[in-house]
Scaffold this motif. Structure first.
Motif, PDB file in Angstrom:
ATOM      1  N   MET A   1      -3.011  -8.314   1.180  1.00  0.00           N
ATOM      2  CA  MET A   1      -1.808  -7.372   0.770  1.00  0.00           C
ATOM      3  C   MET A   1      -1.436  -8.288  -0.996  1.00  0.00           C
ATOM      4  SD  MET A   1      -0.460  -6.458   4.494  1.00  0.00           S
ATOM      5  CE  MET A   1       0.670  -4.789   3.795  1.00  0.00           C
ATOM      6  N   HIS A   2      -1.501  -9.349  -0.873  1.00  0.00           N
ATOM      7  CA  HIS A   2      -1.503 -10.616  -2.211  1.00  0.00           C
ATOM      8  C   HIS A   2      -0.090 -10.915  -2.314  1.00  0.00           C
ATOM      9  CE1 HIS A   2      -4.664  -6.666  -3.542  1.00  0.00           C
ATOM     10  NE2 HIS A   2      -5.279  -8.423  -3.204  1.00  0.00           N
ATOM     11  N   LEU A   3       0.729 -10.900  -1.107  1.00  0.00           N
ATOM     12  CA  LEU A   3       1.800 -10.848  -1.289  1.00  0.00           C
ATOM     13  C   LEU A   3       1.615 -12.556  -2.071  1.00  0.00           C
ATOM     14  CD1 LEU A   3       3.643  -9.888   2.281  1.00  0.00           C
ATOM     15  CD2 LEU A   3       4.017  -9.211   0.083  1.00  0.00           C
ATOM     16  N   LYS A   4       1.555 -13.257  -1.733  1.00  0.00           N
ATOM     17  CA  LYS A   4       0.965 -14.871  -2.356  1.00  0.00           C
ATOM     18  C   LYS A   4       1.498 -14.900  -3.812  1.00  0.00           C
ATOM     19  CE  LYS A   4      -1.950 -19.414  -1.504  1.00  0.00           C
ATOM     20  NZ  LYS A   4      -1.657 -19.354  -2.826  1.00  0.00           N
ATOM     21  N   MET A   5       1.062 -13.638  -4.247  1.00  0.00           N
ATOM     22  CA  MET A   5       0.749 -13.432  -6.033  1.00  0.00           C
ATOM     23  C   MET A   5       1.635 -12.569  -6.367  1.00  0.00           C
ATOM     24  SD  MET A   5      -2.240 -13.761  -4.407  1.00  0.00           S
ATOM     25  CE  MET A   5      -3.245 -14.784  -3.746  1.00  0.00           C
TER      26      MET A   5
ATOM     27  N   VAL B   1       8.319  -4.634 -12.066  1.00  0.00           N
ATOM     28  CA  VAL B   1       6.985  -4.449 -11.106  1.00  0.00           C
ATOM     29  C   VAL B   1       7.302  -2.817 -11.229  1.00  0.00           C
ATOM     30  CG1 VAL B   1       7.751  -6.559  -9.410  1.00  0.00           C
ATOM     31  CG2 VAL B   1       8.897  -4.337  -9.104  1.00  0.00           C
ATOM     32  N   ASP B   2       6.066  -2.477 -10.544  1.00  0.00           N
ATOM     33  CA  ASP B   2       5.535  -1.524 -10.273  1.00  0.00           C
ATOM     34  C   ASP B   2       6.262  -0.235  -9.092  1.00  0.00           C
ATOM     35  OD1 ASP B   2       2.740   1.115 -10.507  1.00  0.00           O
ATOM     36  OD2 ASP B   2       3.258   0.978  -8.901  1.00  0.00           O
ATOM     37  N   MET B   3       7.284   0.361  -9.427  1.00  0.00           N
ATOM     38  CA  MET B   3       7.768   1.413  -8.689  1.00  0.00           C
ATOM     39  C   MET B   3       7.076   1.636  -7.472  1.00  0.00           C
ATOM     40  SD  MET B   3      10.705   1.968 -10.872  1.00  0.00           S
ATOM     41  CE  MET B   3      11.194   1.658 -12.224  1.00  0.00           C
ATOM     42  N   ARG B   4       5.769   2.433  -7.542  1.00  0.00           N
ATOM     43  CA  ARG B   4       5.476   2.746  -6.129  1.00  0.00           C
ATOM     44  C   ARG B   4       4.909   1.869  -5.533  1.00  0.00           C
ATOM     45  NH1 ARG B   4       0.779   6.758  -8.155  1.00  0.00           N
ATOM     46  NH2 ARG B   4       0.105   4.753  -8.751  1.00  0.00           N
ATOM     47  N   LYS B   5       4.702   0.380  -5.903  1.00  0.00           N
ATOM     48  CA  LYS B   5       4.335  -0.685  -4.831  1.00  0.00           C
ATOM     49  C   LYS B   5       5.253  -1.082  -4.356  1.00  0.00           C
ATOM     50  CE  LYS B   5       1.467  -4.772  -5.784  1.00  0.00           C
ATOM     51  NZ  LYS B   5       0.931  -5.301  -6.677  1.00  0.00           N
ATOM     52  N   PHE B   6       7.192  -0.692  -5.499  1.00  0.00           N
ATOM     53  CA  PHE B   6       7.906  -1.511  -4.527  1.00  0.00           C
ATOM     54  C   PHE B   6       8.091  -0.640  -3.266  1.00  0.00           C
ATOM     55  CE2 PHE B   6      12.109  -3.006  -6.109  1.00  0.00           C
ATOM     56  CZ  PHE B   6      12.480  -3.662  -5.007  1.00  0.00           C
ATOM     57  N   LEU B   7       8.705   1.032  -4.315  1.00  0.00           N
ATOM     58  CA  LEU B   7       8.289   1.754  -2.598  1.00  0.00           C
ATOM     59  C   LEU B   7       7.915   1.387  -1.155  1.00  0.00           C
ATOM     60  CD1 LEU B   7      10.022   4.480  -2.387  1.00  0.00           C
ATOM     61  CD2 LEU B   7       7.976   5.719  -2.696  1.00  0.00           C
ATOM     62  N   MET B   8       6.496   0.843  -1.452  1.00  0.00           N
ATOM     63  CA  MET B   8       5.511   0.930  -0.409  1.00  0.00           C
ATOM     64  C   MET B   8       6.456   0.304   0.852  1.00  0.00           C
ATOM     65  SD  MET B   8       3.095   2.174   1.493  1.00  0.00           S
ATOM     66  CE  MET B   8       1.676   3.331   0.662  1.00  0.00           C
ATOM     67  N   TRP B   9       6.315  -1.285  -0.322  1.00  0.00           N
ATOM     68  CA  TRP B   9       7.029  -2.450   0.552  1.00  0.00           C
ATOM     69  C   TRP B   9       7.770  -1.609   0.904  1.00  0.00           C
ATOM     70  CZ3 TRP B   9       3.759  -5.781   2.640  1.00  0.00           C
ATOM     71  CH2 TRP B   9       2.405  -6.171   1.469  1.00  0.00           C
ATOM     72  N   VAL B  10       8.869  -1.014   0.596  1.00  0.00           N
ATOM     73  CA  VAL B  10      10.009  -0.660   1.390  1.00  0.00           C
ATOM     74  C   VAL B  10       9.674  -0.622   2.531  1.00  0.00           C
ATOM     75  CG1 VAL B  10      12.555   0.259   0.466  1.00  0.00           C
ATOM     76  CG2 VAL B  10      11.559  -1.443  -0.711  1.00  0.00           C
TER      77      VAL B  10
ATOM     78  N   ASN C   1      -3.859   3.414  -7.848  1.00  0.00           N
ATOM     79  CA  ASN C   1      -3.623   4.467  -6.665  1.00  0.00           C
ATOM     80  C   ASN C   1      -4.252   4.100  -5.075  1.00  0.00           C
ATOM     81  OD1 ASN C   1      -2.615   6.273  -8.180  1.00  0.00           O
ATOM     82  ND2 ASN C   1      -4.207   6.951  -9.051  1.00  0.00           N
ATOM     83  N   VAL C   2      -5.099   3.666  -5.503  1.00  0.00           N
ATOM     84  CA  VAL C   2      -5.943   2.673  -4.740  1.00  0.00           C
ATOM     85  C   VAL C   2      -4.883   1.727  -3.790  1.00  0.00           C
ATOM     86  CG1 VAL C   2      -8.054   1.410  -4.084  1.00  0.00           C
ATOM     87  CG2 VAL C   2      -8.304   3.212  -5.907  1.00  0.00           C
ATOM     88  N   GLU C   3      -4.143   0.754  -4.362  1.00  0.00           N
ATOM     89  CA  GLU C   3      -3.895  -0.630  -4.521  1.00  0.00           C
ATOM     90  C   GLU C   3      -2.611  -0.059  -3.427  1.00  0.00           C
ATOM     91  OE1 GLU C   3      -2.885  -3.047  -7.405  1.00  0.00           O
ATOM     92  OE2 GLU C   3      -1.327  -5.159  -6.083  1.00  0.00           O
ATOM     93  N   LEU C   4      -2.190   0.905  -3.149  1.00  0.00           N
ATOM     94  CA  LEU C   4      -1.358   1.613  -2.713  1.00  0.00           C
ATOM     95  C   LEU C   4      -1.901   1.827  -1.240  1.00  0.00           C
ATOM     96  CD1 LEU C   4       0.978   3.671  -5.184  1.00  0.00           C
ATOM     97  CD2 LEU C   4       1.376   1.696  -4.360  1.00  0.00           C
ATOM     98  N   ALA C   5      -2.553   2.633  -1.044  1.00  0.00           N
ATOM     99  CA  ALA C   5      -3.374   2.487  -0.076  1.00  0.00           C
ATOM    100  C   ALA C   5      -3.259   1.732   0.759  1.00  0.00           C
ATOM    101  CB  ALA C   5      -4.899   4.139  -0.235  1.00  0.00           C
ATOM    102  N   GLY C   6      -4.326   0.638   0.041  1.00  0.00           N
ATOM    103  CA  GLY C   6      -4.621  -0.130   0.500  1.00  0.00           C
ATOM    104  C   GLY C   6      -3.677  -0.882   1.081  1.00  0.00           C
ATOM    105  N   LEU C   7      -2.414  -1.412   0.919  1.00  0.00           N
ATOM    106  CA  LEU C   7      -1.343  -1.906   1.382  1.00  0.00           C
ATOM    107  C   LEU C   7      -0.384  -1.369   2.718  1.00  0.00           C
ATOM    108  CD1 LEU C   7       1.166  -2.653  -1.933  1.00  0.00           C
ATOM    109  CD2 LEU C   7      -0.288  -4.081  -0.460  1.00  0.00           C
ATOM    110  N   TYR C   8      -1.364   0.450   2.494  1.00  0.00           N
ATOM    111  CA  TYR C   8      -1.059   0.769   3.829  1.00  0.00           C
ATOM    112  C   TYR C   8      -1.530   0.547   4.689  1.00  0.00           C
ATOM    113  CZ  TYR C   8      -0.330   5.012   7.240  1.00  0.00           C
ATOM    114  OH  TYR C   8      -0.276   5.801   8.281  1.00  0.00           O
ATOM    115  N   TRP C   9      -3.060   0.499   3.855  1.00  0.00           N
ATOM    116  CA  TRP C   9      -4.003   0.502   5.420  1.00  0.00           C
ATOM    117  C   TRP C   9      -4.036  -1.040   6.091  1.00  0.00           C
ATOM    118  CZ3 TRP C   9      -7.334   3.375   8.036  1.00  0.00           C
ATOM    119  CH2 TRP C   9      -8.138   3.136   8.298  1.00  0.00           C
ATOM    120  N   HIS C  10      -4.120  -2.111   5.020  1.00  0.00           N
ATOM    121  CA  HIS C  10      -3.886  -3.099   5.584  1.00  0.00           C
ATOM    122  C   HIS C  10      -2.631  -3.673   6.624  1.00  0.00           C
ATOM    123  CE1 HIS C  10      -6.803  -4.800   2.886  1.00  0.00           C
ATOM    124  NE2 HIS C  10      -6.245  -4.709   1.820  1.00  0.00           N
TER     125      HIS C  10
END
Lengths: 102, 206, 614
Positions: free
Chosen positions: A68-72, B20-29, B174-183
């Motif tokens: 999830m790349h949190l490290k970077m 930072v990317d807005m959507r990635k931030f939203l996903m983390w919240v 678009n793929v990274e967001l799905a990836g975060l959710y998946w992980h």
């Protein structure tokens, strides 16, 4: 987390390389196999909670920091994620203490 | 404080204070919030772990070898996911599609294991109504399974998009967001496997 | 700053609609804020009428105005309506309208998600009130303690409670995530965290509380629903379940929720008091810091609602201590507001009156709250009218006072017109007197032993006279509300023209026209201080830096990049609402709602968020 520090020493790129991803995958698999192995060793029974929670935390950290790349990534992402995680854990522990479920 | 001002914005449309990317931030919240969601379910399970007054009890029914296999499958799907993202970022579309399909396929396999497990338990006499173990177990793993199912739909949708519109490297977010959710779903399973399976499937010590 | 002259115009037309469709498809944070405000004000009146009937029933002993069952429904609906459909969305109305203006942004981070939040809120509100149609309203109190909520003891009203709150939770969560990203990532250049207006700070804190507290209620509601619908034994003690667990899950959410209700008001008056005292907020860092401290501590005090459930001595001590601790940051804020007033050149316009009224009545509610930190006192007062007095001093004397302060303060920015000062002062004084007449005597009847949630009482308990006074107080409040409604309707169209900066304001929202253009800021301002507008009006006081720059008139506003209108957020929200509503009928049917939502999400993902080609 500190066990994985060496993985990233040679690279300054944003994301780990495919090789590192595979290495993390192998580590995760090995830990899981070890856990299942330990599960069948009666002699270690009294240490199960410590062993499994520790192994689970290591797996958790590898996925969060590398996959999830949190490290970077930006520290705020870690703050939100681990903030939620710590809060959830604290609430669960507090509830178990209050309701005598340990 | 003057030195951290951002004077060289690309456009006047909106600021990006943190860069930072807005959507990635939203996903983390959202994922931080979802920690509390699963945390409350896991807490309920733990609080009730010795409260069931009729069986089947966890140690009579949980099957560690089978669940280890499905855990391995889900962990492997996370590896496939990061490899897919890395390939999309490099612009290697065919490898990216292969790994994306592998992720979704492994996720579907995990769901298959879960359906098998649920049927098996029902056959053994454990339903959500049977006792508190059944209620807390099926609710927790059921909502986890629903998260996985949603992820599988998302991944297959992305696969479809990569064939129709294409996902060039600059759209790999678009793929990274799905990836975060998946992980995240994977990580929750790591906790469930540890706490629900490994730690509470043992017969009461003699 | 780069200008937008390089944009290629007209590659695709921007999607816009007019009339009713314009409101349904809007993604403009200002219009969404107005939708939130009007809907919430409607439910505020509904909740007020419910309370009026409750008070009329209690006017004298042995009244027979409503049946005991209806009485239970009315006080339950009053609480649910006021908390979830009035105070929270009135706060959301301010977040929506004001936050992007205060941080110098053109919209929120996710405009369509913002529209989705509003529509989901509306459908959640309709589901929660759906019981009116079937004459089965929620009647288990707003905290719906198990085992009263089991199917043996309560009817379909509890299902409306469960499904309504679940849907409202989706709305709150989406909005909170959106505002966290907006506030942290869309501040104008130069607006560091410690230069943000206090209202923006409080909104950030409330959003954090929502994000971390609401999922716990969601889980509790899921478990309650599964217990009722599918006979899972979650809170059923016959099968080993623990009804007290519901109380824990509810109050782990419920106590942060109390701060979710009060912090918007604290933020509002922290912006108003400096404006009308003509001096900067005293101890800005302490006001912000105590807000953060409240947020942390609010997760560690939940069991003070449960001192009578038989906690261990250790648990009682810990929660009692934490509850006393949380009074400190609250007290710090009160001291800072007082110190801001001290020595200021006070201008007692209507927003300022409400703010001072807030301090006065909130302190009363805060002090009676600290009393409950003491377990013996709390045990004595549990479920008496003293508790009712406390929460109304905090929620009416606090939240509602602050919200009205905000309405009078920002009405000119929203509509471009001033509200009438005379009518506003009538409204304030009638409300202030009325609320003290209504809720003040409740302290005394509570100490005299009158339990809450009883539909009538015998005479000769010493409660008769005080109850009559309380009921009379309600009509004083209603009289005040009539002044407000007349004022609002009249001023909306015919009020005095406000201009950009009617109050000699201090923060960015007063640098732009009233009402603001759709794009808010023609050029994004660059901020050099905490009170950019005030400092730019008074360069002699500052550090000789222009405090707000970039307000040039010759910007080609046609080329500003604004998002497309979209009806997919509303359609996705219909799917969510329908799915939840049909869950009460048959879970199979609710799949139709899920399908609508999925279609909505796909269409939403694939439509362009903004005109292409820029």
């Amino acid at each position: 987390m500190s066990t994985g520090e060496h993985l990233d020493n040679h690279h300054d790129s944003d994301h780990p390389t495919a090789k590192q991803y595979v290495l993390v995958g192998i580590i995760l698999t090995v830990i899981t196999i070890l856990e299942v192995g330990v599960y069948y060793v009666e002699a270690l029974r009294s240490l199960f909670a410590a062993i499994f929670l520790g192994a689970g935390a290591i797996k958790f950290a590898f996925v969060a920091f590398y996959y999830m790349h949190l490290k970077m990534d930006h520290y705020l992402f870690s703050a939100f994620f681990f903030g939620g995680l710590v809060l959830a854990t604290s609430i669960a522990i507090a509830l178990m203490a209050i309701l005598g479920a340990f | 404080m003057q030195d951290i001002e951002v004077e060289h914005q690309e456009s006047t449309d909106h600021a990006n204070t943190l860069g930072v990317d807005m959507r990635k931030f939203l996903m983390w919240v959202f994922l931080g919030s979802d920690c509390l969601f699963f945390g409350a379910f896991i807490a309920t399970y733990l609080l009730y772990r010795n409260s069931s007054i009729v069986g089947p009890y966890p140690h009579e029914i949980l099957d560690i070898p089978v669940t280890s296999a499905s855990t391995f499958i889900l962990l492997t799907s996370s590896l496939a996911m990061v490899l897919s993202l890395a390939a999309f970022q490099r612009g290697n579309t065919s490898a990216a599609r292969f790994w994306l399909f592998a992720t979704a396929f492994l996720g579907s396999t995990f769901l298959g294991f879960q359906v098998f497990e649920f049927y098996h338990f029902a056959h053994e006499g454990l339903t959500p109504k049977t006792n508190l173990f059944g209620a807390t177990f099926f609710t927790l793993t059921g909502f986890h399974g629903a998260h996985v199912a949603l992820g599988v739909i998302w991944l297959f949708s992305l696969l479809g998009v990569s064939y129709t519109r294409g996902i060039p490297p600059e759209k790999s977010m678009n793929v990274e967001l799905a990836g975060l959710y998946w992980h995240f779903v994977d990580i929750v399973w790591v906790v469930i496997f540890t706490v629900i399976y490994l730690l509470s499937s043992l017969p009461p010590s003699s | 700053m780069a200008t937008h002259s390089t944009a290629i115009k007209g590659v695709t037309e921007r999607a816009t609609y007019t009339g009713l469709m314009g409101w349904i498809t809007t993604v403009d944070h200002k219009r969404i804020g107005i939708l939130y405000g009007c809907t919430a004000m409607f439910f505020f009146l509904v909740g007020g009428l419910e309370a009026t009937v409750v008070r009329m029933q209690l006017y004298s002993p042995g009244m027979d105005l409503v049946s005991p069952g209806m009485y239970n429904s009315l006080f339950t609906m009053h609480a649910l309506t006021m908390i979830f459909l009035a105070i929270m969305p009135l706060g959301a109305a301010f977040f929506n309208f004001i936050i992007p203006l205060q941080i110098g942004a053109r919209d929120v981070a996710f405009p369509r998600l913002n529209a989705f939040s509003y529509w989901v809120f509306l459908f959640g509100a309709l589901i929660l009130n759906g019981g009116w149609l079937f004459n089965t309203l929620p009647n288990v109190g707003w905290f719906a303690y198990a085992p009263l909520t089991a199917t043996e003891y309560s009817g379909a009203g509890t299902d409306f409670f469960i499904c309504g709150l679940q849907v409202l939770g989706v709305s709150s969560l989406a909005a909170a995530c959106n505002f966290i990203v907006t506030i942290l990532n869309m501040r104008a250049p130069g607006m560091t965290l410690m230069r943000m207006p206090v209202f923006t700070w409080m909104t950030l804190i409330i959003s954090l509380l929502l994000v971390f507290a609401f999922p716990v209620l969601t889980v509790g509601l899921i478990e309650l629903m599964f217990m009722r619908f599918y006979e899972m034994p979650f809170f059923n003690s016959n099968q080993g379940g623990d009804p007290i667990l519901w109380q824990h899950l509810f109050w782990i959410f419920g106590h942060p929720e109390v701060y979710i209700l009060i912090l918007p008001a604290m933020g509002i008056i922290s912006d108003i008091i400096p404006t009308f005292a003509r001096k900067p907020l005293f101890g800005y860092g302490f006001v912000v810091g105590s807000g953060v401290a409240i947020a942390f501590l609010s997760f560690a005090v939940w069991a003070h609602h449960m001192f009578t459930t038989g906690l261990s001595a250790l648990a009682v001590s810990v929660f009692s201590g934490a509850t006393m601790l949380i009074a400190i940051p609250t007290g710090v804020k009160v001291l800072n507001w007082m110190a801001t007033l001290w020595g200021g050149s006070l201008d007692l316009r209507t927003p300022m009156l409400w703010s001072i009224g807030f301090i006065a009545t909130f302190v009363v509610g805060g002090l009676s709250g600290v009393m409950h930190a003491s377990p013996p006192v709390d045990t004595q007062q549990q479920d008496t009218y003293f508790i009712v007095a406390h929460i109304h001093y905090v929620l009416f004397g606090g939240s509602i006072m602050g919200i009205f302060a905000g309405i009078y303060y920002w009405f000119p920015k929203v509509t471009g017109r001033m509200m009438n000062e005379t009518l506003g002062k009538w409204h304030f004084w009638l409300s202030f007197i009325g609320m003290n007449v209504t809720f003040g005597p409740m302290h005394i009847v509570g100490i005299l032993g009158m339990p809450r949630r009883i539909y009538t009482y015998p005479s000769g308990m010493g409660w008769d006279f005080l109850n009559q006074i309380e009921t009379i107080g309600v009509f004083i409040i209603i009289a005040g509300m009539l002044f407000f409604l007349q004022n609002a309707f009249r001023s909306w169209k015919n009020g005095e023209i406000a201009g950009d900066d009617p109050w000699d304001g201090r923060t960015l929202e007063w640098t732009i026209p009233s009402p603001p253009p759709e794009y808010n800021f023609a050029t994004i301002p660059v901020v050099h201080s905490r009170e950019p507008l005030w400092d730019s009006k008074h360069p002699e006081l500052g550090d000789h830096l222009p405090s707000v720059t970039g307000a040039s008139d010759d910007v080609d506003t046609e080329s500003i990049h604004m998002p497309n209108a979209s009806y997919w957020p509303a359609i996705t929200a219909i799917g969510v609402g329908l799915g939840a509503a049909l869950l009460m009928v048959n879970p199979i049917l609710s799949i139709s709602g899920v399908i609508i939502s999925i279609v909505g999400v796909y269409a939403w993902s694939f439509e362009p968020a903004a005109p292409e080609g820029h």
